[in-house]
Design an enzyme around this catalytic site. Structure first.
Site, PDB file in Angstrom:
ATOM      1  N   HIS A   1      71.733  10.849 121.236  1.00 52.81           N
ATOM      2  CA  HIS A   1      71.397  11.041 122.654  1.00 52.81           C
ATOM      3  C   HIS A   1      72.642  10.743 123.495  1.00 52.81           C
ATOM      4  CE1 HIS A   1      67.953  11.019 125.742  1.00 52.81           C
ATOM      5  NE2 HIS A   1      69.077  10.945 126.457  1.00 52.81           N
TER       6      HIS A   1
ATOM      7  N   GLU B   1      69.017  17.403 124.254  1.00 57.07           N
ATOM      8  CA  GLU B   1      69.625  18.188 125.325  1.00 57.07           C
ATOM      9  C   GLU B   1      71.084  18.562 125.074  1.00 57.07           C
ATOM     10  OE1 GLU B   1      66.960  16.681 129.145  1.00 57.07           O
ATOM     11  OE2 GLU B   1      69.068  16.097 129.025  1.00 57.07           O
TER      12      GLU B   1
ATOM     13  N   TYR C   1      62.260  19.684 133.952  1.00 61.29           N
ATOM     14  CA  TYR C   1      62.248  18.911 135.188  1.00 61.29           C
ATOM     15  C   TYR C   1      62.088  19.754 136.451  1.00 61.29           C
ATOM     16  CZ  TYR C   1      63.746  14.764 132.608  1.00 61.29           C
ATOM     17  OH  TYR C   1      63.801  13.702 131.741  1.00 61.29           O
TER      18      TYR C   1
ATOM     19  N   GLU D   1      60.342  15.473 127.424  1.00 58.15           N
ATOM     20  CA  GLU D   1      60.639  14.799 128.689  1.00 58.15           C
ATOM     21  C   GLU D   1      60.067  15.615 129.833  1.00 58.15           C
ATOM     22  OE1 GLU D   1      64.746  13.783 129.432  1.00 58.15           O
ATOM     23  OE2 GLU D   1      65.049  13.041 127.391  1.00 58.15           O
TER      24      GLU D   1
ATOM     25  N   TRP E   1      59.223  11.112 131.061  1.00 57.05           N
ATOM     26  CA  TRP E   1      60.503  10.449 131.297  1.00 57.05           C
ATOM     27  C   TRP E   1      60.365   9.773 132.660  1.00 57.05           C
ATOM     28  CZ3 TRP E   1      64.349   9.255 128.172  1.00 57.05           C
ATOM     29  CH2 TRP E   1      65.460   8.629 128.742  1.00 57.05           C
TER      30      TRP E   1
ATOM     31  N   GLU F   1      70.572   5.843 134.586  1.00 50.82           N
ATOM     32  CA  GLU F   1      70.469   7.304 134.516  1.00 50.82           C
ATOM     33  C   GLU F   1      71.857   7.957 134.450  1.00 50.82           C
ATOM     34  OE1 GLU F   1      68.057   9.306 134.001  1.00 50.82           O
ATOM     35  OE2 GLU F   1      66.346   7.958 134.114  1.00 50.82           O
ATOM     36  N   PHE F   2      72.640   7.525 133.467  1.00 53.80           N
ATOM     37  CA  PHE F   2      73.965   8.083 133.201  1.00 53.80           C
ATOM     38  C   PHE F   2      74.802   8.131 134.476  1.00 53.80           C
ATOM     39  CE2 PHE F   2      71.525   9.552 129.475  1.00 53.80           C
ATOM     40  CZ  PHE F   2      72.309   8.932 128.509  1.00 53.80           C
TER      41      PHE F   2
END
Length: 500
Positions: free
Chosen positions: A146, A192, A337, A408, A457, A464-465
């Site tokens: 991931h 992803e 999303y 997600e 998610w 969150e990155f």
């Protein structure tokens, strides 16, 4: 009584009393027998305990000034490494069936390779976590990669830009299968890959932060936005296929598990439904976002539109690789999303090639200044539940109706430290978001799509990155100052929706 415990107890009573089902009759029992409801996490975003693993590319990237929106990092994150047992109780309290999490490559192999040594403490952590998940009555759904390439491999040969990554990834996956496969029955090779390759190698806004100078002046690591995303993606696909082939040959008979790959895609509507150019743009947008990694695992080759438009910058599979890729999944994970409108774009600048413009599409969330759906806090996301059904039906038609887990789906709100926690827990928007999306998932199932599960998610607010901690996607609120957990209203809603 400790003041935090008292506050938590009062909030529990208030929210539980207000969590009665606010929507129609749809609930767990509306879905097929065996349908998995779950929630997800990833290692880097949750675990913390950075001192107990090797460095990865996000450890390096997050320390470059300006790369993380709020200047934070995930050294501590949610401290899941030390708190997982109590955290799993929160998942069971929501009546979930499954817990999706990832293994940190550098926690198992600090130097990225078997020869570089196995971290026994890391192995013990994941063994204990998996055992605890099962003891709680949850099914582990495990992602092998991931976004967190070991920094040692990035330094050694450039990570996914080198074909050397294939052997090292397969060795790592083999180790995971051998150590944990007797209990893990749902494996996900990559999460992803489109996002990893696009933002890591074309825009540079995610680790390892590579891009062409004309894409961004801030990509100090260098890069080539028109070539490197495709090279990294090519090696990732070969690594995926090799790992699946190994699992099927060595482990499937004994362990009885399944292996898939998690794709991500928006749904796209033509900006002008009457325009043939915009309808073709919609198809190209789907080919470049979803088809980039879906078409090879289904058909053994890249989508024709990508081969035509990218040309020699897109690597070619050998005959053996193509055969190995074709059908290299037992299920597809699908992350959704948002949706966008697709507008036909003019030919891009040939002197500045980029994955972002190769599709000849301009994507927008607005038509005539009207959003496709209510905007989320993250400005690129719009709440458009019908798009999930359309995407599921598209995958069914285009890719021979594979088994799908929605791995997600979620929406966010701002991390607003100026409002009381009691107010932050009232996330009615999230409740409506999930209920409406589940309505369209249910409809897609009735239309023949083989959806086997739905994962939110995310389990709790997390790193969150590139956005750091500035937005919150979780069903559980995390107080960043104390790391105390508080159940949001949506978590009580799920407990009610999923009542057995």
């Amino acid at each position: 009584m400790d003041r935090r415990l008292l506050l938590s107890a009062l909030l529990f009573i208030a929210l539980a009393c207000s969590s009665n089902r606010v929507h129609g009759a749809l609930n767990r029992h509306s879905f097929p027998e065996g349908f998995l409801f779950g929630t997800g996490t990833s290692a880097y975003q949750y675990e913390g305990a950075v001192d107990k693993r090797g460095q990865n590319i996000w450890d390096t990237f997050s320390r470059i000034p300006g790369k993380i929106a709020d200047g934070s990092n995930a050294d501590i994150a949610n401290d899941f490494y030390h708190r997982y047992k109590e955290d799993l109780n929160l998942i069971t309290a929501m009546n979930m069936d499954s817990f999706r999490f990832s293994i940190a490559w550098s926690r198992i192999l600090p130097n990225g390779t078997i020869s570089g040594g196995i971290n026994k403490e890391g192995v013990e952590f994941y063994n204990s976590l998996i055992n605890e998940v099962i003891a709680k009555g949850l099914k582990p759904f495990v992602t092998i990669f991931h976004f967190d390439t070991p920094q040692a491999l990035e330094d050694k040969y450039g990570g996914f830009l080198s074909e050397n990554i294939v052997k090292d990834y397969v060795d790592y996956a083999d180790l995971c299968f051998s150590l944990f496969g007797d209990r893990v029955k749902l494996w996900n090779t990559f999460n992803e890959p489109t996002i990893f390759c696009m933002n890591g190698y074309a825009t540079g806004i995610m680790a390892p932060g590579r891009c062409s100078p004309y894409a961004s002046a801030s990509c100090a690591a260098g890069g080539d936005s028109g070539r490197e995303p495709y090279v990294a993606g090519h090696h990732l696909l070969v690594a995926h296929a090799e790992a699946v082939r190994l699992y099927r040959a060595r482990y499937r008979a004994a362990h009885g598990g399944e292996v898939g790959i998690t794709q991500v895609s928006h749904w796209f509507e033509p900006y002008d439904a009457g325009s043939a150019a915009d309808r073709r743009a919609r198809r190209r947008a789907l080919d470049f976002m979803l088809g980039w990694f879906m078409h090879p695992v289904a058909h053994g080759e890249y989508p024709p539109a990508m081969r035509r438009l990218v040309g020699g910058r897109l690597p070619a599979f050998t005959a053996e690789q193509s055969e190995m890729l074709r059908g290299s999944f037992d299920f597809i994970g699908l992350n959704y999303y948002t949706s966008n409108y697709a507008v036909a774009a003019p030919p891009p600048n040939k002197l500045h090639p980029s994955y972002l413009t190769d599709n000849w599409v301009n994507a927008t969330g607005y038509r005539n200044s009207i959003p496709i759906g209510p905007p989320a806090y993250t400005p690129i996301f719009f709440n458009y539940p019908p798009g999930l059904r359309e995407l599921l039906l598209y995958v069914k038609r285009r890719y021979n109706n594979p088994t799908i887990y929605i791995t997600e789906n979620g929406t966010d709100e701002a991390n607003n430290s100026t409002i009381p926690i009691s107010e932050a827990l009232k996330d009615e928007t999230r409740i409506g978001f999930h209920y409406k999306h589940l309505q369209f998932v249910h409809k897609a199932i009735q239309e023949g799509v083989k959806v086997k599960g739905y994962f939110t998610w995310t389990f709790m607010d997390c790193f969150e990155f590139g956005d750091g901690f500035k937005d919150r996607f979780g069903l559980i609120y995390v107080d960043r100052a104390t790391l105390a957990r508080f159940r949001k209203k949506s978590s009580y809603w799920f407990a009610d929706f999923l009542r057995r």
